[in-house]
Scaffold this motif. Structure first.
Motif, PDB file in Angstrom:
ATOM      1  N   LYS A 129       0.923  -1.203   0.046  1.00  0.00           N
ATOM      2  CA  LYS A 129      -0.107   0.169   0.148  1.00  0.00           C
ATOM      3  C   LYS A 129       0.828   1.285   0.046  1.00  0.00           C
ATOM      4  CE  LYS A 129      -3.846   2.085   2.498  1.00  0.00           C
ATOM      5  NZ  LYS A 129      -4.855   1.886   3.584  1.00  0.00           N
ATOM      6  N   THR A 130       1.927   1.306   0.649  1.00  0.00           N
ATOM      7  CA  THR A 130       2.778   2.291   0.832  1.00  0.00           C
ATOM      8  C   THR A 130       3.559   2.870  -0.338  1.00  0.00           C
ATOM      9  OG1 THR A 130       3.184   1.972   3.340  1.00  0.00           O
ATOM     10  CG2 THR A 130       5.018   3.264   1.927  1.00  0.00           C
ATOM     11  N   ILE A 131       3.953   1.740  -1.073  1.00  0.00           N
ATOM     12  CA  ILE A 131       4.737   1.914  -2.442  1.00  0.00           C
ATOM     13  C   ILE A 131       3.691   2.256  -3.549  1.00  0.00           C
ATOM     14  CG2 ILE A 131       5.746   0.749  -4.180  1.00  0.00           C
ATOM     15  CD1 ILE A 131       7.007  -1.103  -2.156  1.00  0.00           C
ATOM     16  N   ALA A 132       2.275   1.651  -3.382  1.00  0.00           N
ATOM     17  CA  ALA A 132       1.280   2.200  -4.629  1.00  0.00           C
ATOM     18  C   ALA A 132       1.097   3.536  -4.178  1.00  0.00           C
ATOM     19  CB  ALA A 132       0.051   1.284  -4.407  1.00  0.00           C
ATOM     20  N   LEU A 133       0.811   3.994  -2.958  1.00  0.00           N
ATOM     21  CA  LEU A 133       0.513   5.250  -2.846  1.00  0.00           C
ATOM     22  C   LEU A 133       1.544   6.387  -3.136  1.00  0.00           C
ATOM     23  CD1 LEU A 133      -1.362   5.101   0.652  1.00  0.00           C
ATOM     24  CD2 LEU A 133      -2.413   5.906  -1.678  1.00  0.00           C
ATOM     25  N   THR A 134       2.849   6.017  -3.130  1.00  0.00           N
ATOM     26  CA  THR A 134       3.970   6.832  -3.562  1.00  0.00           C
ATOM     27  C   THR A 134       4.084   6.906  -5.080  1.00  0.00           C
ATOM     28  OG1 THR A 134       5.064   6.016  -1.514  1.00  0.00           O
ATOM     29  CG2 THR A 134       6.350   7.156  -2.953  1.00  0.00           C
ATOM     30  N   ALA A 135       3.628   6.081  -5.873  1.00  0.00           N
ATOM     31  CA  ALA A 135       3.874   5.964  -7.070  1.00  0.00           C
ATOM     32  C   ALA A 135       3.221   7.185  -8.033  1.00  0.00           C
ATOM     33  CB  ALA A 135       3.083   4.601  -7.920  1.00  0.00           C
ATOM     34  N   LYS A 136       2.271   7.638  -7.592  1.00  0.00           N
ATOM     35  CA  LYS A 136       1.750   8.847  -8.094  1.00  0.00           C
ATOM     36  C   LYS A 136       2.612   9.902  -8.399  1.00  0.00           C
ATOM     37  CE  LYS A 136      -0.529  10.671  -3.955  1.00  0.00           C
ATOM     38  NZ  LYS A 136       0.248  12.003  -3.822  1.00  0.00           N
ATOM     39  N   ARG A 137       3.423  10.130  -7.231  1.00  0.00           N
ATOM     40  CA  ARG A 137       4.542  11.009  -7.378  1.00  0.00           C
ATOM     41  C   ARG A 137       5.751  11.072  -8.349  1.00  0.00           C
ATOM     42  NH1 ARG A 137       6.436  11.981  -1.305  1.00  0.00           N
ATOM     43  NH2 ARG A 137       7.665  13.585  -2.560  1.00  0.00           N
ATOM     44  N   LEU A 138       5.646   9.701  -9.008  1.00  0.00           N
ATOM     45  CA  LEU A 138       6.691   9.356  -9.950  1.00  0.00           C
ATOM     46  C   LEU A 138       6.469   9.195 -11.344  1.00  0.00           C
ATOM     47  CD1 LEU A 138       8.265   6.433  -7.632  1.00  0.00           C
ATOM     48  CD2 LEU A 138       9.385   8.568  -8.128  1.00  0.00           C
ATOM     49  N   PHE A 139       5.022   9.000 -11.648  1.00  0.00           N
ATOM     50  CA  PHE A 139       4.442   8.843 -13.062  1.00  0.00           C
ATOM     51  C   PHE A 139       3.260   9.268 -13.122  1.00  0.00           C
ATOM     52  CE2 PHE A 139       6.227   4.767 -11.002  1.00  0.00           C
ATOM     53  CZ  PHE A 139       7.670   4.916 -11.670  1.00  0.00           C
ATOM     54  N   PRO A 140       2.837   9.510 -14.508  1.00  0.00           N
ATOM     55  CA  PRO A 140       1.516   9.905 -14.917  1.00  0.00           C
ATOM     56  C   PRO A 140       0.656   8.722 -14.749  1.00  0.00           C
ATOM     57  CG  PRO A 140       2.913   9.974 -16.817  1.00  0.00           C
ATOM     58  CD  PRO A 140       3.628   9.744 -15.545  1.00  0.00           C
TER      59      PRO A 140
END
Length: 573
Positions: A66-77
């Motif tokens: 969950k933590t990694i998935a929530l962080t992904a929005k800051r890396l990619f469109p």
């Protein structure tokens, strides 16, 4: 001519300007790319630190994903960031949606994730699916189309597997409704983040497993019983820990669960009810001296708390074997009663005899009898007191022997002669059979006489009128063996091991008093000589006590006699 020079100068200046402009643009692009790469690396480090901070010391796979998935929005469109993890024989799925996504889009995301998981582990097809309602975030980023139609499905996506300690545990998925959105470097970046997180968690798990192994080894080696029950969601109890001592105390074997184990606590209270009461009241409970399987135990029931919420999550049970303490207390009580009884009788005899002597109403014959009574009673009291002192010395480690050349045959003959007077009163035959010559060797003659006194006294005390007692010796190599055998009442097998303990006395109609220390002291004396003592008995058929000691410092008997004669002459002179 001047015009030509001006024209050539303009051409040259223009060329230089063009060259400088081109070089400037190239350098500017390189600088921009370098700055972008540095910014990307810095951003990557920040994201990794954020992931580590958010995960902390959690070992829950769902928290990590969950933590990694929530962080992904800051890396990619992206339109969705999703995860699916294996937990308790089920697959848990959750999506985070940015902007608007149709039902069809969301279903396709779920299919992409599950199909990827099944491709990696076909056995997961048999697991049930638990879908957590998606979280929807407002998204103002221009790269994300909020006006997505109901027919749009993900056109770009990539998946990163979660592997902890070489075991596939889940997957993270990123999707977009646009084509060719993600490049290899995007996937590499997320893969790096996931990999770093997996390595950190793996190291943490290894540390925890190592410490857990140490704690379990300690628990399983404890002499006290240790049990741990954890509360499950339905309120039932699950057996988590059961050490070897607890298994032995409760007579447990084979596969076990909480109900089976708790049912073995057979005492006045209901163990299941007591455990639940401790969990409800959040207070420790102690049961002292409960009896289980012919032993005594102290039982400690303690609630186990969650450090974060302070809620009770289980119960720890400690079983302490206090059988020896209870037995020692019983022996102390018996010993106190015995001392009172043993000393009261001779004291009463001494007092009665003394009062009669003081009355001056006795003739000479009665006076002699009273004096003998006082002498015998005082000797009996003195013997009991000496035994108590010897027992105290043995226990404190200050018991000593005085070794000097002595003739053990003479010691035995002297004791047999002395006890024949007592045995003849009950018509008991007492004989001494020696096997060959036994040389003179170093021993404590006084202490060895004490051993023989005790063995012969017991043989007469626990014999029938008209019975038989045989004392024998046998030389075997460098040892001499002495046996005292009778055909008396004997003693049962379960009680034989207790005979050489302090204050133990058999319950027999033939028991004639005593401190119960005779065999205990005899064993200490024999062992102080470097020997050993043993007992064989059969109830109703008699008892045979044998002790064997090494013949140390062997001397010829004539040498000892000559030394004794010389010492006598020196004394007379």
């Amino acid at each position: 001519m001047l015009i030509l020079l001006l024209f050539l100068s303009l051409i040259l200046f223009g060329s230089l300007a063009i060259v400088f402009s081109f070089l400037w643009e190239v350098n500017r692009k390189k600088l921009k790319e370098t700055q972008a790469e540095l910014g990307r690396q810095l951003y990557e480090l920040n994201i990794l630190r954020e992931v580590n901070d958010k995960i902390g010391y959690s070992l829950k796979t769902r928290d990590i994903a969950k933590t990694i998935a929530l962080t992904a929005k800051r890396l990619f469109p992206l339109k969705t960031a999703s995860y699916a993890v294996v937990e308790d024989a089920q697959v848990i799925f959750e999506s985070f949606i940015y902007g608007v996504a149709s039902e069809k889009y969301q279903q396709e995301v779920k299919n992409i994730v599950l199909n990827s998981m099944y491709a990696l582990d076909d056995s997961l097809k048999h697991f049930s699916i638990t879908q957590i309602p998606p979280q929807i975030f407002e998204e103002k980023d221009a790269e994300v189309d909020n006006d997505i139609s109901s027919d749009i499905v993900p056109k770009s996506y990539f998946n990163i597997p979660l592997v902890l300690n070489n075991k596939f545990v889940g997957i993270i998925s990123i999707t977009s409704p646009k084509e060719k959105v993600y490049q290899d470097k995007d996937m590499s970046l997320l893969y790096k983040i996931v990999n770093q997180s997996q390595l950190a968690i793996g190291r943490l798990e290894n540390v925890i497993e190592t410490e857990k192994g140490k704690i379990q080894s300690l628990i399983f080696s404890l002499s006290s019983g240790a049990l741990l029950f954890m509360r499950e969601k339905e309120g039932d109890l699950k057996l988590v820990t059961l050490n070897n001592a607890a298994r032995a105390f409760l007579h447990l074997d084979g596969p076990l669960d909480a109900q089976i184990v708790l049912s073995q606590f057979k005492f006045e209270g209901n163990m299941v009810a007591e455990v639940r009461a401790v969990m409800e009241k959040k207070q420790m409970k102690l049961f002292r001296g409960i009896e289980l399987y012919e032993k005594r135990f102290n039982l400690y029931i303690n609630p186990v708390f969650d450090n974060a919420t302070l809620n009770v999550i289980g119960v720890a049970v400690t079983i302490q074997d206090v059988t020896m303490e209870y037995e020692a207390e019983r022996l102390r009580e018996n010993f106190t009663n015995m001392v009172v009884h043993e000393l009261r009788a001779p004291l009463s005899s001494i007092r009665g005899s003394a009062e009669l002597l003081r009355s001056n109403k006795l003739d000479n014959e009665d006076r002699v009898k009273m004096m003998e009574t006082i002498l015998v009673s005082s000797e009996r009291m003195l013997n009991d007191v000496n035994q108590l002192l010897d027992a105290a010395r043995i226990q404190s480690g200050s018991f000593q022997t005085e070794m000097k050349p002595s003739d053990i045959i003479s010691i035995i003959e002297e004791r047999v002669k002395m006890f024949k007077i007592l045995s003849e009163k009950r018509h008991i035959s007492l004989v001494f059979e020696k096997d060959g010559d036994v040389p003179v060797f170093s021993l404590d003659s006084l202490r060895m006489g004490q051993v023989l006194n005790n063995l012969l006294s017991n043989a007469i005390k626990y014999n029938h009128d008209g019975g038989n007692i045989k004392v024998s010796t046998l030389v075997e190599g460098k040892n001499v063996r002495v046996c005292v055998e009778d055909n008396g009442v004997g003693i049962s097998k379960p009680l034989q091991d207790k005979l050489f303990t302090k204050f133990y006395q058999t319950s027999s109609e033939y028991r004639g008093g005593g401190t119960g220390l005779g065999l205990y002291i005899s064993k200490a004396i024999v062992e102080a000589h470097g020997g050993k003592i043993s007992l064989e008995s059969e109830q109703g058929r008699g008892t045979k006590v044998t002790f064997e000691i090494p013949m140390i410092g062997v001397r010829e008997k004539q040498d000892i006699q000559a030394e004794n004669s010389m010492n006598s002459r020196d004394y007379l002179n």
